[in-house]
Design a protein around this motif. Sequence first.
Motif, mmCIF file in Angstrom:
data_model
loop_
_atom_site.group_PDB
_atom_site.id
_atom_site.type_symbol
_atom_site.label_atom_id
_atom_site.label_comp_id
_atom_site.label_asym_id
_atom_site.label_seq_id
_atom_site.Cartn_x
_atom_site.Cartn_y
_atom_site.Cartn_z
ATOM 1 N N CYS A 128 2.158 4.888 1.065
ATOM 2 C CA CYS A 128 2.295 5.364 2.385
ATOM 3 C C CYS A 128 2.388 6.949 2.083
ATOM 4 C CB CYS A 128 3.416 4.994 2.980
ATOM 5 S SG CYS A 128 3.544 5.377 4.713
ATOM 6 N N ARG A 148 0.799 -1.163 -0.105
ATOM 7 C CA ARG A 148 -0.041 -0.010 -0.302
ATOM 8 C C ARG A 148 0.906 1.243 -0.115
ATOM 9 N NH1 ARG A 148 -3.801 -2.137 4.972
ATOM 10 N NH2 ARG A 148 -5.100 -3.767 3.767
ATOM 11 N N ALA A 158 -5.528 1.504 9.034
ATOM 12 C CA ALA A 158 -5.118 0.109 8.473
ATOM 13 C C ALA A 158 -6.081 -0.814 8.572
ATOM 14 C CB ALA A 158 -3.624 -0.142 8.515
ATOM 15 N N GLN A 214 0.895 1.313 7.114
ATOM 16 C CA GLN A 214 -0.363 0.980 6.097
ATOM 17 C C GLN A 214 -1.057 -0.306 6.697
ATOM 18 O OE1 GLN A 214 -1.394 3.476 4.518
ATOM 19 N NE2 GLN A 214 -0.008 4.624 5.098
ATOM 20 N N TYR A 215 -0.462 -1.082 7.537
ATOM 21 C CA TYR A 215 -0.907 -2.352 7.830
ATOM 22 C C TYR A 215 -1.306 -2.716 9.240
ATOM 23 C CZ TYR A 215 0.434 -3.420 3.171
ATOM 24 O OH TYR A 215 0.630 -3.346 1.958
#
Length: 324
Positions: free
Chosen positions: A176, A174, A192, A186-187
């Motif tokens: 950022c 993804r 997220a 992003q996770y």
Amino acid sequence: MKQPAVIGIDLGGTNCRGALVGEDGKLRFQRGMDTAIDEGLDSFWARFLIFCRALVSQGEQQGYSVDGLGLGFPGLVAKDGSVRVSPNLGPLNDFALTDRLTRELQLPVKVVNDANAIALGEARWGAGQAFDSFVMVTLGTGVGGGMIFNRQIWDGADGAAGEVGHIAVEPAGRVCGCGSHGCLEQYASGSALVRTYRELLKNTVENGDKASIQIRSAEEVAAAALSGDPAALGAFESAGCYLGQVLAGIANLLNLDAAVIGGGVSANFDLLMPSLRAEMDKRAFAVTGRRMKVVPAVLGDSAGILGAALVVREMLQKAQLDKL
Ligand SMILES: [Zn+2]
């Protein structure tokens, strides 16, 4: 004799909170203001000075000797105390914040990055007290990070160390906000979690998009997970996995005593832990992985204010020792 105390301020992109903090690490009183940086630098600066002076005078009226002011700032603070760059408070880029505040308030002032202030708060008065060296990870809107080495903040050559949230976990992942791809932020951040939850829901035919639209926050994903929703449980499992991957790398690199997990998402620490620990066990060397305890932060919303108070208090203590 007047009781010694300092002011601690946690300046955020949206809100600014400050408090008088006693020697015991207790907040005596608090004040808040809207940061409202979109009104421009001059307006912000005028309001911020009023805010700081009100804190100082309220402390003095209550019989304290206000010895200094510490500020946790959301951005990169150079070694000379000036702002280098702030993603959320752009008008303050290159502003000589420490010098200007010291002059205007006629008080000793210390400004540090907010994540580092939080780490110091947990180190002295929170979950990090038992550890000499640990990494602090704050899971909120983004993923913040700070490091304590040998009981002191480690902020690197430029004051920029500790960006745990921008370690890549998916090389082509993804996009950022920092300009890179696949960063931990992003996770494993609150936003997220919502995104992962929606992606997982899309994969389950029977739920479709209807339920996913109702869920907008990490708290709601957590509530769904606690009621057994498989997609919500999957979102926490995924976030824990990515965080475990990063912590295993940090454990192998630095052999720290612990990782302290704070921020809004950490209210659901137990949902993150199984996959986080499993991933660490898989990836870290046995010695470094087992050494690194993973514990929830305990100071909550006050960590930033308490840490800011500590940075100035410790600066004053050091100055006093240097005089002897
Ligand atoms: Zn990034």
